[in-house]
Motif scaffolding. Sequence first.
Motif, PDB file in Angstrom:
ATOM      1  N   TRP A 116     -10.444   6.285  -2.263  1.00 29.20           N
ATOM      2  CA  TRP A 116      -9.801   5.293  -1.411  1.00 29.20           C
ATOM      3  C   TRP A 116      -8.565   5.874  -0.738  1.00 29.20           C
ATOM      4  O   TRP A 116      -8.254   5.534   0.407  1.00 29.20           O
ATOM      5  CB  TRP A 116      -9.448   4.021  -2.190  1.00 29.20           C
ATOM      6  CG  TRP A 116     -10.598   3.075  -2.272  1.00 29.20           C
ATOM      7  CD1 TRP A 116     -11.326   2.751  -3.382  1.00 29.20           C
ATOM      8  CD2 TRP A 116     -11.180   2.339  -1.192  1.00 29.20           C
ATOM      9  NE1 TRP A 116     -12.321   1.868  -3.052  1.00 29.20           N
ATOM     10  CE2 TRP A 116     -12.253   1.588  -1.712  1.00 29.20           C
ATOM     11  CE3 TRP A 116     -10.900   2.240   0.167  1.00 29.20           C
ATOM     12  CZ2 TRP A 116     -13.047   0.760  -0.930  1.00 29.20           C
ATOM     13  CZ3 TRP A 116     -11.686   1.407   0.951  1.00 29.20           C
ATOM     14  CH2 TRP A 116     -12.746   0.678   0.402  1.00 29.20           C
ATOM     15  N   ARG A 117      -7.827   6.735  -1.420  1.00 31.34           N
ATOM     16  CA  ARG A 117      -6.667   7.384  -0.783  1.00 31.34           C
ATOM     17  C   ARG A 117      -7.118   8.207   0.422  1.00 31.34           C
ATOM     18  O   ARG A 117      -6.480   8.203   1.465  1.00 31.34           O
ATOM     19  CB  ARG A 117      -5.921   8.269  -1.787  1.00 31.34           C
ATOM     20  CG  ARG A 117      -5.168   7.487  -2.847  1.00 31.34           C
ATOM     21  CD  ARG A 117      -4.179   8.343  -3.609  1.00 31.34           C
ATOM     22  NE  ARG A 117      -4.701   9.612  -4.089  1.00 31.34           N
ATOM     23  CZ  ARG A 117      -5.225   9.822  -5.290  1.00 31.34           C
ATOM     24  NH1 ARG A 117      -5.319   8.833  -6.158  1.00 31.34           N
ATOM     25  NH2 ARG A 117      -5.661  11.027  -5.631  1.00 31.34           N
TER      26      ARG A 117
ATOM     27  N   GLY B 131      -0.264   2.700  -3.067  1.00 34.90           N
ATOM     28  CA  GLY B 131      -1.499   3.355  -2.643  1.00 34.90           C
ATOM     29  C   GLY B 131      -1.816   4.608  -3.448  1.00 34.90           C
ATOM     30  O   GLY B 131      -2.981   4.979  -3.600  1.00 34.90           O
TER      31      GLY B 131
ATOM     32  N   VAL C  40     -11.044  -4.484   3.493  1.00 34.10           N
ATOM     33  CA  VAL C  40     -10.231  -3.453   4.137  1.00 34.10           C
ATOM     34  C   VAL C  40      -9.646  -4.064   5.395  1.00 34.10           C
ATOM     35  O   VAL C  40     -10.359  -4.683   6.183  1.00 34.10           O
ATOM     36  CB  VAL C  40     -11.087  -2.211   4.494  1.00 34.10           C
ATOM     37  CG1 VAL C  40     -10.295  -1.224   5.323  1.00 34.10           C
ATOM     38  CG2 VAL C  40     -11.628  -1.558   3.228  1.00 34.10           C
TER      39      VAL C  40
ATOM     40  N   PHE D 203       0.834  -1.207   0.000  1.00 33.23           N
ATOM     41  CA  PHE D 203       0.000   0.000   0.000  1.00 33.23           C
ATOM     42  C   PHE D 203       0.868   1.256   0.000  1.00 33.23           C
ATOM     43  O   PHE D 203       0.569   2.231  -0.696  1.00 33.23           O
ATOM     44  CB  PHE D 203      -0.955   0.013   1.194  1.00 33.23           C
ATOM     45  CG  PHE D 203      -1.805   1.247   1.231  1.00 33.23           C
ATOM     46  CD1 PHE D 203      -2.881   1.385   0.362  1.00 33.23           C
ATOM     47  CD2 PHE D 203      -1.514   2.284   2.100  1.00 33.23           C
ATOM     48  CE1 PHE D 203      -3.651   2.543   0.359  1.00 33.23           C
ATOM     49  CE2 PHE D 203      -2.286   3.436   2.117  1.00 33.23           C
ATOM     50  CZ  PHE D 203      -3.354   3.563   1.241  1.00 33.23           C
TER      51      PHE D 203
ATOM     52  N   SER E  31      -8.103   6.113   3.663  1.00 30.45           N
ATOM     53  CA  SER E  31      -7.053   5.249   4.210  1.00 30.45           C
ATOM     54  C   SER E  31      -6.163   6.062   5.143  1.00 30.45           C
ATOM     55  O   SER E  31      -6.030   7.276   4.983  1.00 30.45           O
ATOM     56  CB  SER E  31      -6.197   4.685   3.073  1.00 30.45           C
ATOM     57  OG  SER E  31      -6.986   3.964   2.160  1.00 30.45           O
TER      58      SER E  31
ATOM     59  N   GLU F  31      -4.352   4.206  -6.161  1.00 34.85           N
ATOM     60  CA  GLU F  31      -5.753   3.983  -5.827  1.00 34.85           C
ATOM     61  C   GLU F  31      -6.574   5.218  -6.214  1.00 34.85           C
ATOM     62  O   GLU F  31      -6.044   6.331  -6.241  1.00 34.85           O
ATOM     63  CB  GLU F  31      -5.907   3.736  -4.320  1.00 34.85           C
ATOM     64  CG  GLU F  31      -5.329   2.435  -3.831  1.00 34.85           C
ATOM     65  CD  GLU F  31      -6.147   1.222  -4.248  1.00 34.85           C
ATOM     66  OE1 GLU F  31      -7.290   1.396  -4.727  1.00 34.85           O
ATOM     67  OE2 GLU F  31      -5.641   0.110  -4.083  1.00 34.85           O
TER      68      GLU F  31
END
Length: 197
Positions: free
Chosen positions: A134-135, A127, A181, A123, A138, A130
């Motif tokens: 979603w960023r 990441g 998740v 990730f 998170s 993404e």
Amino acid sequence: MTEERTQEGRVLDAGALRALAHPLRVRLFDILSQYGPQTASSLAELTGESTGATSYHLRALARHDLIREVAGRGTARERWWERPAGSVTLTNPEMQNTPSGRAVMEVVQSETLALRHQQLMHFVAHGWDEPEEWREASVITTATARLTPAQSAELIARVQALIDETVKRYRNQTGDDVRAVTMRADVFPLPIEKGSA
């Protein structure tokens, strides 16, 4: 170390911990925990192992009720496997009293945490690819506080209750935007450093 505390927890006995103390078995158990039911073939594809190897290790996990065959799904040639819902404690108080018991628990925990660390580092590296939603949804965070054992236990109970509630509410949710998740909570004392107050 405990995962998925959605029901009364299962403390693994010595036989189950020994059965789990193999890198591929930990990986299979972890995939079934995180992504749901799979076949030996799909697990072989995900792990890069042969179907024969995954079948063998799935049966070993099933002998200790760590996983089970999915009722009413699959055929004699293609069996589907799942990990039952509920928490699993990867330590056993009785095994902590012997060097061999501690060694087994260390293997299981080390392999589990190595997989979790690989996911975290993936990730960190990817990441950014993404979608923005979603960023923004998170977080990787670390904090330090000076606590007593009682305060640490209270913090753990509060965090675990929130995680339990979330897992219970959304465990089987499906939909276009739904993804698995992972939720992590690490609370442990740091080593005592010389000169620390």
